[in-house]
Design a protein around this motif. Sequence first.
Motif, PDB file in Angstrom:
ATOM      1  N   ARG A 254       0.832  -1.211   0.000  1.00  0.00           N
ATOM      2  CA  ARG A 254       0.000   0.000   0.000  1.00  0.00           C
ATOM      3  C   ARG A 254       0.864   1.257   0.000  1.00  0.00           C
ATOM      4  N   PHE A 255       2.136   1.119   0.269  1.00  0.00           N
ATOM      5  CA  PHE A 255       3.056   2.258   0.327  1.00  0.00           C
ATOM      6  C   PHE A 255       4.395   1.804  -0.239  1.00  0.00           C
ATOM      7  N   GLY A 256       5.306   2.746  -0.466  1.00  0.00           N
ATOM      8  CA  GLY A 256       6.599   2.451  -1.070  1.00  0.00           C
ATOM      9  C   GLY A 256       7.646   2.026  -0.052  1.00  0.00           C
ATOM     10  N   MET A 257       8.654   2.875   0.123  1.00  0.00           N
ATOM     11  CA  MET A 257       9.776   2.575   1.018  1.00  0.00           C
ATOM     12  C   MET A 257      10.427   1.238   0.652  1.00  0.00           C
ATOM     13  N   GLU A 258      10.664   1.036  -0.636  1.00  0.00           N
ATOM     14  CA  GLU A 258      11.328  -0.180  -1.077  1.00  0.00           C
ATOM     15  C   GLU A 258      12.813  -0.107  -0.730  1.00  0.00           C
ATOM     16  N   PHE A 259      13.411  -1.275  -0.489  1.00  0.00           N
ATOM     17  CA  PHE A 259      14.802  -1.336  -0.066  1.00  0.00           C
ATOM     18  C   PHE A 259      15.735  -0.907  -1.198  1.00  0.00           C
ATOM     19  N   GLY A 260      16.797  -0.217  -0.822  1.00  0.00           N
ATOM     20  CA  GLY A 260      17.887   0.092  -1.737  1.00  0.00           C
ATOM     21  C   GLY A 260      19.186  -0.467  -1.184  1.00  0.00           C
ATOM     22  N   GLU A 261      19.826  -1.362  -1.933  1.00  0.00           N
ATOM     23  CA  GLU A 261      21.067  -1.979  -1.453  1.00  0.00           C
ATOM     24  C   GLU A 261      22.237  -1.052  -1.770  1.00  0.00           C
ATOM     25  N   LEU A 262      23.028  -0.716  -0.719  1.00  0.00           N
ATOM     26  CA  LEU A 262      23.991   0.378  -0.795  1.00  0.00           C
ATOM     27  C   LEU A 262      25.434  -0.076  -0.716  1.00  0.00           C
TER      28      LEU A 262
ATOM     29  N   VAL B 295      -7.938   0.611   2.401  1.00  0.00           N
ATOM     30  CA  VAL B 295      -7.241   0.444   1.122  1.00  0.00           C
ATOM     31  C   VAL B 295      -6.744  -0.995   1.062  1.00  0.00           C
ATOM     32  N   PHE B 296      -6.969  -1.667  -0.060  1.00  0.00           N
ATOM     33  CA  PHE B 296      -6.618  -3.079  -0.180  1.00  0.00           C
ATOM     34  C   PHE B 296      -5.656  -3.279  -1.342  1.00  0.00           C
ATOM     35  N   ALA B 297      -4.518  -3.897  -1.028  1.00  0.00           N
ATOM     36  CA  ALA B 297      -3.472  -4.109  -2.029  1.00  0.00           C
ATOM     37  C   ALA B 297      -3.038  -5.568  -2.014  1.00  0.00           C
TER      38      ALA B 297
END
Length: 582
Positions: free
Chosen positions: A289-297, A419-421
Amino acid sequence: MYRSHNCGELNASNINTEVTLAGWVQKSRDKGFMNWVDLRDRYGITQLIFNDKTDMFIFEKSKTLGREFVIQVKGTVIERESKNPNIPTGDIEVFVTELTILNAALTPPFTIEDETDGGEDIRMKYRYLDIRRNPVKNSLLFRHKVAMEVRKYLSDLDFCEVETPYLIKSTPEGARDFVVPSRMNEGQFYALPQSPQTFKQLLMVGGMDKYFQIVKCFRDEDLRADRQPEFTQIDCEMAFVEQEDILNVFEGLTRHLLKEIKGIEVDKFPRITYDYAMKTYGNDKPDIRFGMEFGELNEFAQHKDFPVFNAAELVVGIAVPGAGNYTRKEIDGLIDWVKRPQVGASGMVYSKCNDDGTFKSSVDKFYDQEDLAQWAKITGAKPGDMIFVLSGPANKTRAQLSALRMELATRLGLRNPEVFAPLWVVDFPLLELDEESGRYHAMHHPFTSPKPEDMALLETEPGKVRANAYDMVLNGNEIGGGSIRIHDKATQQLMFKYLGFTEEEAKAQFGFLMDAFQFGAPPHGGLAFGLDRLVAILGGQETIRDFIAFPKNNSGRDVMIDAPAKIDDAQLKELHIKIDAI
Protein backbone atom coordinates in the motif's frame (compact mmCIF):
# COMPACT_ATOMS: atom_id res chain seq x y z
CA MET A 1 -45.65 -16.12 19.57
CA TYR A 2 -42.90 -14.24 21.38
CA ARG A 3 -42.69 -11.50 18.76
CA SER A 4 -44.41 -10.28 15.63
CA HIS A 5 -41.51 -8.00 14.65
CA ASN A 6 -37.87 -7.59 15.62
CA CYS A 7 -36.52 -4.50 17.33
CA GLY A 8 -34.90 -3.07 14.23
CA GLU A 9 -37.67 -3.11 11.63
CA LEU A 10 -40.51 -0.85 12.82
CA ASN A 11 -40.87 2.56 11.19
CA ALA A 12 -43.48 5.23 10.40
CA SER A 13 -45.34 2.88 8.07
CA ASN A 14 -46.19 0.72 11.13
CA ILE A 15 -47.92 3.53 13.09
CA ASN A 16 -51.17 2.32 14.72
CA THR A 17 -50.10 -1.31 14.26
CA GLU A 18 -50.45 -3.73 17.19
CA VAL A 19 -47.09 -5.46 17.72
CA THR A 20 -45.39 -7.96 19.99
CA LEU A 21 -41.67 -7.51 20.70
CA ALA A 22 -39.13 -9.43 22.79
CA GLY A 23 -35.55 -8.68 23.74
CA TRP A 24 -33.19 -7.29 26.34
CA VAL A 25 -33.53 -4.04 28.28
CA GLN A 26 -30.73 -1.78 27.07
CA LYS A 27 -31.60 1.01 29.51
CA SER A 28 -34.59 2.75 31.04
CA ARG A 29 -35.33 6.37 31.92
CA ASP A 30 -37.82 6.86 34.75
CA LYS A 31 -39.30 10.39 34.84
CA GLY A 32 -41.83 9.56 37.55
CA PHE A 33 -44.98 10.05 35.49
CA MET A 34 -43.39 8.48 32.41
CA ASN A 35 -40.94 5.66 31.79
CA TRP A 36 -39.00 4.96 28.60
CA VAL A 37 -37.27 1.64 27.97
CA ASP A 38 -34.90 0.85 25.12
CA LEU A 39 -35.53 -2.73 24.02
CA ARG A 40 -32.68 -4.40 22.14
CA ASP A 41 -32.28 -7.57 20.09
CA ARG A 42 -29.81 -8.62 17.39
CA TYR A 43 -31.56 -6.42 14.82
CA GLY A 44 -31.68 -3.09 16.62
CA ILE A 45 -33.37 -1.01 19.33
CA THR A 46 -36.99 0.06 19.74
CA GLN A 47 -38.07 2.61 22.31
CA LEU A 48 -40.96 1.59 24.58
CA ILE A 49 -43.10 4.07 26.47
CA PHE A 50 -45.06 3.60 29.69
CA ASN A 51 -47.04 6.53 31.12
CA ASP A 52 -50.08 7.41 33.21
CA LYS A 53 -52.33 6.11 30.40
CA THR A 54 -50.83 2.67 30.93
CA ASP A 55 -52.40 0.19 33.30
CA MET A 56 -50.91 1.16 36.71
CA PHE A 57 -49.79 -2.39 37.48
CA ILE A 58 -47.86 -2.52 34.22
CA PHE A 59 -46.57 1.02 34.76
CA GLU A 60 -45.16 0.15 38.18
CA LYS A 61 -43.81 -3.14 36.87
CA SER A 62 -41.88 -1.26 34.16
CA LYS A 63 -40.04 0.67 36.88
CA THR A 64 -38.55 -2.61 38.18
CA LEU A 65 -36.82 -3.47 34.92
CA GLY A 66 -33.04 -3.62 35.15
CA ARG A 67 -30.37 -3.72 32.48
CA GLU A 68 -30.39 -6.94 30.44
CA PHE A 69 -33.76 -8.15 31.74
CA VAL A 70 -35.39 -10.31 29.06
CA ILE A 71 -38.92 -9.09 28.43
CA GLN A 72 -41.86 -9.42 26.08
CA VAL A 73 -44.19 -6.50 25.37
CA LYS A 74 -47.39 -5.96 23.41
CA GLY A 75 -48.53 -2.55 22.34
CA THR A 76 -49.26 -0.03 19.62
CA VAL A 77 -46.75 1.71 17.38
CA ILE A 78 -47.07 5.48 17.74
CA GLU A 79 -45.21 8.46 16.32
CA ARG A 80 -42.32 9.56 18.45
CA GLU A 81 -42.38 13.21 19.54
CA SER A 82 -38.60 13.54 19.86
CA LYS A 83 -37.27 11.63 16.85
CA ASN A 84 -33.85 9.97 16.73
CA PRO A 85 -32.36 10.09 13.20
CA ASN A 86 -29.43 7.89 14.26
CA ILE A 87 -31.39 4.62 14.39
CA PRO A 88 -33.79 3.01 11.86
CA THR A 89 -36.63 2.97 14.43
CA GLY A 90 -36.08 6.57 15.47
CA ASP A 91 -39.42 7.87 14.11
CA ILE A 92 -41.60 5.65 16.30
CA GLU A 93 -42.02 4.15 19.75
CA VAL A 94 -44.30 1.45 21.14
CA PHE A 95 -46.96 2.35 23.69
CA VAL A 96 -46.97 -0.77 25.88
CA THR A 97 -50.22 -2.39 27.03
CA GLU A 98 -48.81 -5.74 28.19
CA LEU A 99 -45.44 -6.52 29.82
CA THR A 100 -44.01 -9.95 30.64
CA ILE A 101 -40.66 -10.42 32.34
CA LEU A 102 -39.29 -13.57 30.71
CA ASN A 103 -36.11 -13.59 32.78
CA ALA A 104 -34.58 -11.20 35.28
CA ALA A 105 -30.85 -10.49 35.03
CA LEU A 106 -28.00 -9.71 37.38
CA THR A 107 -26.26 -6.39 36.81
CA PRO A 108 -23.72 -7.10 34.05
CA PRO A 109 -20.02 -6.85 35.01
CA PHE A 110 -19.55 -4.29 32.22
CA THR A 111 -21.86 -2.05 30.22
CA ILE A 112 -23.37 -3.59 27.09
CA GLU A 113 -22.52 -0.58 24.94
CA ASP A 114 -20.41 0.00 21.83
CA GLU A 115 -17.87 1.80 24.02
CA THR A 116 -17.81 -0.45 27.04
CA ASP A 117 -16.09 -0.03 30.39
CA GLY A 118 -15.06 -3.71 30.42
CA GLY A 119 -11.42 -4.72 30.01
CA GLU A 120 -10.45 -7.56 27.69
CA ASP A 121 -10.05 -10.16 30.44
CA ILE A 122 -13.49 -9.58 31.96
CA ARG A 123 -15.13 -9.48 28.51
CA MET A 124 -13.48 -12.79 27.61
CA LYS A 125 -14.79 -14.35 30.82
CA TYR A 126 -18.32 -13.19 30.02
CA ARG A 127 -18.04 -13.57 26.26
CA TYR A 128 -21.77 -14.31 25.88
CA LEU A 129 -22.42 -10.80 27.21
CA ASP A 130 -19.72 -9.29 24.99
CA ILE A 131 -21.46 -10.80 21.94
CA ARG A 132 -24.50 -8.65 22.72
CA ARG A 133 -22.39 -5.55 22.01
CA ASN A 134 -22.66 -4.21 18.47
CA PRO A 135 -18.92 -4.34 17.61
CA VAL A 136 -18.65 -8.06 18.39
CA LYS A 137 -22.09 -8.98 17.08
CA ASN A 138 -21.43 -7.13 13.82
CA SER A 139 -18.03 -8.82 13.45
CA LEU A 140 -19.67 -12.24 13.70
CA LEU A 141 -22.36 -11.25 11.19
CA PHE A 142 -19.62 -9.91 8.91
CA ARG A 143 -17.80 -13.25 9.15
CA HIS A 144 -21.04 -15.04 8.22
CA LYS A 145 -21.45 -12.81 5.17
CA VAL A 146 -17.90 -13.52 3.98
CA ALA A 147 -18.35 -17.28 4.47
CA MET A 148 -21.63 -17.24 2.54
CA GLU A 149 -20.03 -15.37 -0.37
CA VAL A 150 -17.17 -17.89 -0.42
CA ARG A 151 -19.63 -20.80 -0.56
CA LYS A 152 -21.66 -19.10 -3.27
CA TYR A 153 -18.66 -18.30 -5.46
CA LEU A 154 -17.07 -21.74 -5.21
CA SER A 155 -20.35 -23.62 -5.58
CA ASP A 156 -21.10 -21.65 -8.76
CA LEU A 157 -17.78 -22.95 -10.11
CA ASP A 158 -18.82 -26.57 -9.39
CA PHE A 159 -16.73 -26.98 -6.25
CA CYS A 160 -18.19 -29.57 -3.88
CA GLU A 161 -17.99 -29.11 -0.11
CA VAL A 162 -16.78 -32.33 1.53
CA GLU A 163 -16.13 -32.89 5.25
CA THR A 164 -12.89 -34.62 6.21
CA PRO A 165 -12.03 -36.32 9.55
CA TYR A 166 -11.01 -34.51 12.73
CA LEU A 167 -9.49 -37.60 14.36
CA ILE A 168 -6.47 -38.44 12.25
CA LYS A 169 -2.88 -39.67 12.51
CA SER A 170 -0.05 -37.56 13.94
CA THR A 171 2.70 -36.71 11.44
CA PRO A 172 6.17 -35.26 12.06
CA GLU A 173 5.88 -32.25 9.75
CA GLY A 174 4.63 -28.77 10.66
CA ALA A 175 3.72 -27.46 14.10
CA ARG A 176 2.97 -29.59 17.15
CA ASP A 177 -0.18 -31.67 17.01
CA PHE A 178 -2.95 -31.71 19.55
CA VAL A 179 -3.30 -35.40 20.44
CA VAL A 180 -6.37 -37.34 21.62
CA PRO A 181 -6.00 -40.63 23.53
CA SER A 182 -7.95 -43.60 22.18
CA ARG A 183 -9.87 -45.50 24.86
CA MET A 184 -10.43 -48.52 22.62
CA ASN A 185 -6.82 -48.71 21.41
CA GLU A 186 -4.63 -48.66 24.49
CA GLY A 187 -1.48 -46.56 24.21
CA GLN A 188 -2.48 -45.09 20.86
CA PHE A 189 -3.50 -41.57 19.98
CA TYR A 190 -5.33 -39.62 17.34
CA ALA A 191 -4.17 -36.15 16.30
CA LEU A 192 -6.37 -33.18 15.46
CA PRO A 193 -5.64 -32.01 11.89
CA GLN A 194 -3.36 -29.05 11.24
CA SER A 195 -5.02 -29.05 7.83
CA PRO A 196 -6.97 -31.56 5.71
CA GLN A 197 -3.97 -31.74 3.34
CA THR A 198 -3.69 -35.48 2.67
CA PHE A 199 -7.45 -36.01 2.67
CA LYS A 200 -8.09 -33.38 0.02
CA GLN A 201 -5.38 -34.95 -2.12
CA LEU A 202 -7.09 -38.31 -1.68
CA LEU A 203 -10.36 -36.70 -2.76
CA MET A 204 -8.62 -35.74 -6.00
CA VAL A 205 -7.47 -39.35 -6.41
CA GLY A 206 -11.12 -40.25 -5.79
CA GLY A 207 -12.19 -38.12 -8.75
CA MET A 208 -14.00 -35.32 -6.87
CA ASP A 209 -12.23 -32.81 -9.18
CA LYS A 210 -13.06 -29.63 -7.26
CA TYR A 211 -13.27 -29.70 -3.46
CA PHE A 212 -13.64 -27.07 -0.77
CA GLN A 213 -14.35 -27.02 2.92
CA ILE A 214 -14.63 -24.29 5.53
CA VAL A 215 -12.93 -26.30 8.23
CA LYS A 216 -11.47 -26.11 11.74
CA CYS A 217 -7.74 -26.80 12.01
CA PHE A 218 -5.55 -27.14 15.10
CA ARG A 219 -1.94 -26.27 15.91
CA ASP A 220 -0.29 -26.51 19.31
CA GLU A 221 2.01 -23.51 18.96
CA ASP A 222 2.82 -20.24 20.67
CA LEU A 223 0.04 -17.70 20.29
CA ARG A 224 -0.11 -14.13 19.01
CA ALA A 225 -2.88 -11.62 18.41
CA ASP A 226 -3.49 -13.10 14.94
CA ARG A 227 -3.11 -16.76 15.90
CA GLN A 228 -5.34 -19.19 17.79
CA PRO A 229 -4.82 -22.87 18.69
CA GLU A 230 -7.94 -23.65 16.65
CA PHE A 231 -8.54 -21.68 13.48
CA THR A 232 -10.63 -21.90 10.33
CA GLN A 233 -9.46 -22.46 6.76
CA ILE A 234 -11.16 -22.14 3.42
CA ASP A 235 -9.55 -25.32 2.14
CA CYS A 236 -9.59 -26.00 -1.61
CA GLU A 237 -8.20 -28.49 -4.11
CA MET A 238 -8.56 -28.97 -7.87
CA ALA A 239 -7.58 -31.77 -10.26
CA PHE A 240 -6.11 -31.49 -13.78
CA VAL A 241 -4.77 -27.98 -13.13
CA GLU A 242 -1.55 -26.04 -13.41
CA GLN A 243 -0.48 -23.14 -11.21
CA GLU A 244 -2.05 -20.56 -13.52
CA ASP A 245 -5.47 -22.20 -13.21
CA ILE A 246 -5.37 -22.01 -9.42
CA LEU A 247 -4.14 -18.42 -9.32
CA ASN A 248 -6.95 -17.35 -11.64
CA VAL A 249 -9.70 -19.09 -9.64
CA PHE A 250 -8.68 -17.78 -6.24
CA GLU A 251 -7.73 -14.34 -7.45
CA GLY A 252 -11.29 -14.33 -8.77
CA LEU A 253 -12.63 -15.35 -5.38
CA THR A 254 -10.73 -12.57 -3.62
CA ARG A 255 -11.85 -9.96 -6.14
CA HIS A 256 -15.42 -11.21 -5.68
CA LEU A 257 -15.17 -10.78 -1.90
CA LEU A 258 -13.70 -7.28 -2.19
CA LYS A 259 -16.49 -6.26 -4.54
CA GLU A 260 -19.42 -7.87 -2.70
CA ILE A 261 -18.25 -7.20 0.86
CA LYS A 262 -16.41 -3.87 0.49
CA GLY A 263 -17.73 -2.51 -2.79
CA ILE A 264 -14.18 -2.25 -4.14
CA GLU A 265 -13.07 -3.16 -7.67
CA VAL A 266 -9.47 -4.44 -7.83
CA ASP A 267 -7.42 -4.89 -11.00
CA LYS A 268 -5.40 -8.00 -11.73
CA PHE A 269 -3.12 -8.86 -8.81
CA PRO A 270 0.60 -8.16 -9.27
CA ARG A 271 2.94 -11.15 -9.00
CA ILE A 272 6.43 -11.09 -7.53
CA THR A 273 8.90 -13.85 -6.81
CA TYR A 274 9.96 -14.84 -3.32
CA ASP A 275 13.51 -13.64 -4.03
CA TYR A 276 12.24 -10.24 -5.20
CA ALA A 277 10.01 -9.90 -2.13
CA MET A 278 12.88 -10.64 0.24
CA LYS A 279 15.29 -8.32 -1.55
CA THR A 280 12.84 -5.45 -1.96
CA TYR A 281 10.76 -5.63 1.23
CA GLY A 282 12.67 -7.91 3.59
CA ASN A 283 9.84 -10.42 3.98
CA ASP A 284 7.66 -12.75 1.92
CA LYS A 285 4.37 -11.01 2.72
CA PRO A 286 5.01 -7.38 1.78
CA ASP A 287 2.55 -4.56 2.32
CA ILE A 288 2.48 -2.70 -1.00
CA ARG A 289 0.00 0.00 0.00
CA PHE A 290 3.06 2.26 0.33
CA GLY A 291 6.60 2.45 -1.07
CA MET A 292 9.78 2.58 1.02
CA GLU A 293 11.33 -0.18 -1.08
CA PHE A 294 14.80 -1.34 -0.07
CA GLY A 295 17.89 0.09 -1.74
CA GLU A 296 21.07 -1.98 -1.45
CA LEU A 297 23.99 0.38 -0.79
CA ASN A 298 27.06 -1.87 -0.60
CA GLU A 299 28.63 -0.36 -3.75
CA PHE A 300 28.35 3.19 -2.42
CA ALA A 301 28.88 2.53 1.29
CA GLN A 302 31.82 0.13 1.50
CA HIS A 303 34.43 2.17 -0.34
CA LYS A 304 35.17 4.53 2.57
CA ASP A 305 36.84 4.03 5.93
CA PHE A 306 33.65 3.26 7.87
CA PRO A 307 34.30 -0.13 9.52
CA VAL A 308 30.66 -0.87 10.41
CA PHE A 309 29.64 -0.87 6.75
CA ASN A 310 32.86 -2.39 5.45
CA ALA A 311 32.44 -5.46 7.66
CA ALA A 312 28.78 -5.99 6.76
CA GLU A 313 27.44 -8.56 4.34
CA LEU A 314 24.64 -6.14 3.42
CA VAL A 315 24.15 -2.39 3.69
CA VAL A 316 20.56 -1.49 2.90
CA GLY A 317 18.33 1.56 3.33
CA ILE A 318 14.84 2.96 2.84
CA ALA A 319 13.67 6.47 2.06
CA VAL A 320 10.96 7.64 4.46
CA PRO A 321 8.68 10.23 2.84
CA GLY A 322 8.48 13.57 4.64
CA ALA A 323 10.70 12.41 7.51
CA GLY A 324 13.36 15.02 6.81
CA ASN A 325 11.80 17.21 9.50
CA TYR A 326 12.25 14.59 12.23
CA THR A 327 13.89 16.03 15.34
CA ARG A 328 17.02 14.48 16.84
CA LYS A 329 14.83 13.18 19.66
CA GLU A 330 12.53 11.40 17.17
CA ILE A 331 15.50 9.91 15.33
CA ASP A 332 17.09 8.72 18.57
CA GLY A 333 13.74 7.18 19.50
CA LEU A 334 13.77 5.19 16.24
CA ILE A 335 17.35 4.08 16.84
CA ASP A 336 16.30 2.82 20.27
CA TRP A 337 13.32 1.10 18.63
CA VAL A 338 15.48 -0.91 16.19
CA LYS A 339 17.88 -1.81 19.01
CA ARG A 340 15.11 -3.50 21.02
CA PRO A 341 15.57 -7.28 21.43
CA GLN A 342 12.47 -7.86 19.28
CA VAL A 343 14.26 -6.23 16.31
CA GLY A 344 17.89 -6.74 17.28
CA ALA A 345 19.77 -4.08 15.27
CA SER A 346 23.02 -2.76 16.77
CA GLY A 347 22.40 0.76 15.50
CA MET A 348 21.19 2.84 12.56
CA VAL A 349 22.65 5.44 10.19
CA TYR A 350 20.52 8.23 8.73
CA SER A 351 20.82 10.82 5.99
CA LYS A 352 18.49 13.82 5.65
CA CYS A 353 17.60 15.01 2.16
CA ASN A 354 17.42 18.78 2.38
CA ASP A 355 15.05 20.84 0.26
CA ASP A 356 17.99 22.51 -1.52
CA GLY A 357 19.34 19.16 -2.76
CA THR A 358 22.08 18.80 -0.16
CA PHE A 359 22.37 16.06 2.46
CA LYS A 360 23.11 15.92 6.18
CA SER A 361 23.94 12.52 7.65
CA SER A 362 25.08 10.92 10.87
CA VAL A 363 28.22 9.74 9.02
CA ASP A 364 29.33 12.97 7.32
CA LYS A 365 32.83 12.26 8.61
CA PHE A 366 33.10 9.32 6.21
CA TYR A 367 30.81 10.15 3.27
CA ASP A 368 30.68 13.21 1.01
CA GLN A 369 27.71 14.76 -0.79
CA GLU A 370 28.30 12.66 -3.90
CA ASP A 371 28.10 9.44 -1.85
CA LEU A 372 24.92 10.54 -0.10
CA ALA A 373 23.40 11.57 -3.44
CA GLN A 374 23.94 7.98 -4.63
CA TRP A 375 22.18 6.71 -1.50
CA ALA A 376 19.23 8.95 -2.35
CA LYS A 377 19.17 7.76 -5.96
CA ILE A 378 19.21 4.08 -5.02
CA THR A 379 16.53 4.40 -2.32
CA GLY A 380 14.37 6.81 -4.37
CA ALA A 381 14.65 9.56 -1.75
CA LYS A 382 13.35 13.04 -2.58
CA PRO A 383 13.97 16.42 -0.93
CA GLY A 384 12.28 16.40 2.48
CA ASP A 385 12.78 12.64 2.95
CA MET A 386 15.02 10.80 5.38
CA ILE A 387 17.11 7.73 4.53
CA PHE A 388 17.54 5.15 7.28
CA VAL A 389 20.30 2.57 6.80
CA LEU A 390 20.99 -0.75 8.53
CA SER A 391 23.85 -3.19 7.99
CA GLY A 392 24.96 -6.67 8.99
CA PRO A 393 24.23 -10.27 7.93
CA ALA A 394 21.94 -10.15 4.89
CA ASN A 395 18.92 -12.12 6.09
CA LYS A 396 18.94 -10.67 9.59
CA THR A 397 19.37 -7.10 8.34
CA ARG A 398 16.54 -7.40 5.83
CA ALA A 399 14.22 -8.64 8.58
CA GLN A 400 15.22 -5.71 10.81
CA LEU A 401 14.66 -3.13 8.09
CA SER A 402 11.33 -4.76 7.21
CA ALA A 403 10.19 -4.33 10.83
CA LEU A 404 11.28 -0.66 10.74
CA ARG A 405 9.50 -0.12 7.42
CA MET A 406 6.21 -1.40 8.83
CA GLU A 407 6.58 0.61 12.04
CA LEU A 408 7.24 3.83 10.14
CA ALA A 409 4.32 3.19 7.81
CA THR A 410 2.04 2.78 10.82
CA ARG A 411 3.32 6.00 12.41
CA LEU A 412 2.92 7.88 9.12
CA GLY A 413 -0.65 6.63 8.59
CA LEU A 414 0.24 4.77 5.39
CA ARG A 415 -1.54 1.54 6.37
CA ASN A 416 -5.12 2.64 5.71
CA PRO A 417 -7.37 -0.35 6.55
CA GLU A 418 -9.86 0.75 3.88
CA VAL A 419 -7.24 0.44 1.12
CA PHE A 420 -6.62 -3.08 -0.18
CA ALA A 421 -3.47 -4.11 -2.03
CA PRO A 422 -3.38 -7.83 -2.82
CA LEU A 423 -0.57 -9.63 -4.63
CA TRP A 424 0.81 -13.08 -5.33
CA VAL A 425 4.23 -14.22 -4.16
CA VAL A 426 5.50 -17.15 -6.26
CA ASP A 427 8.61 -19.32 -6.72
CA PHE A 428 9.29 -20.08 -3.08
CA PRO A 429 12.26 -22.28 -2.19
CA LEU A 430 11.18 -25.91 -1.97
CA LEU A 431 13.42 -26.60 1.03
CA GLU A 432 14.98 -24.56 3.81
CA LEU A 433 17.98 -25.60 5.86
CA ASP A 434 17.69 -25.87 9.63
CA GLU A 435 21.11 -24.64 10.75
CA GLU A 436 20.88 -26.39 14.13
CA SER A 437 20.02 -29.87 12.84
CA GLY A 438 21.69 -29.51 9.44
CA ARG A 439 18.54 -31.00 7.87
CA TYR A 440 16.36 -29.61 5.14
CA HIS A 441 12.69 -28.99 5.89
CA ALA A 442 9.86 -28.38 3.45
CA MET A 443 9.12 -24.66 3.38
CA HIS A 444 5.43 -25.39 2.77
CA HIS A 445 4.84 -29.13 3.27
CA PRO A 446 6.38 -32.35 1.93
CA PHE A 447 3.69 -32.81 -0.73
CA THR A 448 4.65 -29.66 -2.67
CA SER A 449 5.91 -30.29 -6.19
CA PRO A 450 9.28 -28.91 -7.25
CA LYS A 451 9.47 -26.79 -10.37
CA PRO A 452 10.07 -29.37 -13.15
CA GLU A 453 13.02 -27.40 -14.49
CA ASP A 454 14.72 -27.50 -11.05
CA MET A 455 14.39 -31.24 -10.42
CA ALA A 456 18.02 -31.90 -11.38
CA LEU A 457 19.21 -29.59 -8.60
CA LEU A 458 17.75 -31.85 -5.88
CA GLU A 459 20.88 -34.03 -5.99
CA THR A 460 23.46 -31.25 -6.13
CA GLU A 461 22.00 -27.97 -4.74
CA PRO A 462 18.71 -28.75 -2.94
CA GLY A 463 18.58 -25.26 -1.43
CA LYS A 464 18.20 -23.74 -4.91
CA VAL A 465 15.20 -25.83 -5.94
CA ARG A 466 12.08 -23.71 -6.39
CA ALA A 467 8.67 -24.96 -5.33
CA ASN A 468 5.55 -24.90 -7.45
CA ALA A 469 4.07 -22.87 -4.61
CA TYR A 470 2.36 -19.53 -4.18
CA ASP A 471 1.02 -17.28 -1.42
CA MET A 472 -1.66 -14.63 -1.61
CA VAL A 473 -0.79 -11.54 0.41
CA LEU A 474 -3.19 -8.77 1.41
CA ASN A 475 -2.04 -5.61 3.17
CA GLY A 476 1.09 -7.21 4.59
CA ASN A 477 -0.61 -10.41 5.71
CA GLU A 478 -0.46 -13.86 4.17
CA ILE A 479 -4.12 -14.74 3.74
CA GLY A 480 -3.71 -17.86 1.65
CA GLY A 481 -1.15 -20.26 0.31
CA GLY A 482 -0.89 -23.41 -1.70
CA SER A 483 0.97 -25.39 -4.30
CA ILE A 484 0.84 -27.85 -7.12
CA ARG A 485 1.16 -31.24 -5.40
CA ILE A 486 3.33 -34.23 -6.11
CA HIS A 487 1.05 -36.86 -7.65
CA ASP A 488 3.34 -39.82 -8.32
CA LYS A 489 4.94 -42.22 -5.86
CA ALA A 490 8.50 -41.98 -7.16
CA THR A 491 8.73 -38.20 -6.79
CA GLN A 492 7.08 -38.32 -3.38
CA GLN A 493 9.57 -40.96 -2.21
CA LEU A 494 12.42 -38.76 -3.49
CA MET A 495 11.02 -35.78 -1.59
CA PHE A 496 10.83 -37.77 1.64
CA LYS A 497 14.43 -38.88 1.09
CA TYR A 498 15.68 -35.29 0.90
CA LEU A 499 13.70 -34.45 4.02
CA GLY A 500 15.61 -37.11 5.92
CA PHE A 501 12.96 -39.84 6.08
CA THR A 502 14.05 -43.44 5.82
CA GLU A 503 11.96 -45.64 3.53
CA GLU A 504 10.43 -47.28 6.60
CA GLU A 505 9.54 -43.92 8.22
CA ALA A 506 7.99 -42.60 5.00
CA LYS A 507 5.92 -45.76 4.58
CA ALA A 508 4.78 -45.74 8.22
CA GLN A 509 3.74 -42.10 8.11
CA PHE A 510 2.48 -41.62 4.55
CA GLY A 511 2.25 -45.06 2.98
CA PHE A 512 -1.50 -44.65 2.47
CA LEU A 513 -0.90 -41.59 0.27
CA MET A 514 1.87 -43.14 -1.81
CA ASP A 515 -0.27 -46.26 -2.26
CA ALA A 516 -3.09 -44.07 -3.55
CA PHE A 517 -0.75 -42.44 -6.08
CA GLN A 518 -0.36 -45.87 -7.73
CA PHE A 519 -4.06 -46.03 -8.60
CA GLY A 520 -4.25 -43.23 -11.14
CA ALA A 521 -3.70 -39.99 -9.20
CA PRO A 522 -4.39 -36.96 -11.45
CA PRO A 523 -2.21 -33.83 -11.48
CA HIS A 524 -3.68 -31.63 -8.76
CA GLY A 525 -3.08 -28.59 -6.62
CA GLY A 526 -4.84 -26.26 -4.29
CA LEU A 527 -4.83 -23.44 -1.83
CA ALA A 528 -6.09 -22.66 1.67
CA PHE A 529 -7.18 -19.25 2.95
CA GLY A 530 -7.07 -18.40 6.63
CA LEU A 531 -10.70 -17.37 7.10
CA ASP A 532 -10.17 -15.69 10.49
CA ARG A 533 -7.39 -13.47 9.18
CA LEU A 534 -9.13 -12.76 5.87
CA VAL A 535 -12.29 -11.65 7.65
CA ALA A 536 -10.34 -9.46 10.08
CA ILE A 537 -8.49 -7.67 7.27
CA LEU A 538 -11.68 -7.15 5.26
CA GLY A 539 -13.21 -5.83 8.48
CA GLY A 540 -10.39 -3.31 8.87
CA GLN A 541 -8.71 -5.00 11.85
CA GLU A 542 -5.28 -6.53 12.44
CA THR A 543 -6.37 -9.04 15.09
CA ILE A 544 -8.71 -11.98 14.61
CA ARG A 545 -10.17 -12.40 18.10
CA ASP A 546 -13.32 -10.30 17.70
CA PHE A 547 -14.23 -12.24 14.56
CA ILE A 548 -14.29 -15.55 16.47
CA ALA A 549 -17.33 -16.26 18.63
CA PHE A 550 -15.46 -17.90 21.52
CA PRO A 551 -11.71 -17.27 21.17
CA LYS A 552 -8.88 -18.40 23.41
CA ASN A 553 -6.61 -15.93 25.21
CA ASN A 554 -2.87 -15.55 24.63
CA SER A 555 -2.20 -18.55 26.87
CA GLY A 556 -4.48 -20.77 24.82
CA ARG A 557 -7.13 -20.79 27.55
CA ASP A 558 -10.87 -20.34 27.33
CA VAL A 559 -11.38 -18.34 30.51
CA MET A 560 -15.16 -18.47 30.11
CA ILE A 561 -15.45 -22.26 30.50
CA ASP A 562 -12.04 -22.64 32.20
CA ALA A 563 -10.43 -24.90 29.61
CA PRO A 564 -8.12 -26.74 29.41
CA ALA A 565 -8.89 -28.43 32.71
CA LYS A 566 -7.91 -31.55 34.61
CA ILE A 567 -9.98 -34.72 34.26
CA ASP A 568 -10.74 -37.11 37.06
CA ASP A 569 -8.70 -40.20 37.88
CA ALA A 570 -11.37 -42.62 36.66
CA GLN A 571 -11.39 -41.04 33.22
CA LEU A 572 -7.58 -41.09 33.05
CA LYS A 573 -7.58 -44.76 33.96
CA GLU A 574 -10.20 -45.50 31.31
CA LEU A 575 -7.95 -43.81 28.74
CA HIS A 576 -4.98 -45.93 29.88
CA ILE A 577 -3.06 -42.84 30.98
CA LYS A 578 -0.96 -43.38 34.10
CA ILE A 579 -2.09 -41.05 36.81
CA ASP A 580 1.41 -40.57 38.25
CA ALA A 581 2.47 -39.12 34.88
CA ILE A 582 0.09 -36.18 35.23
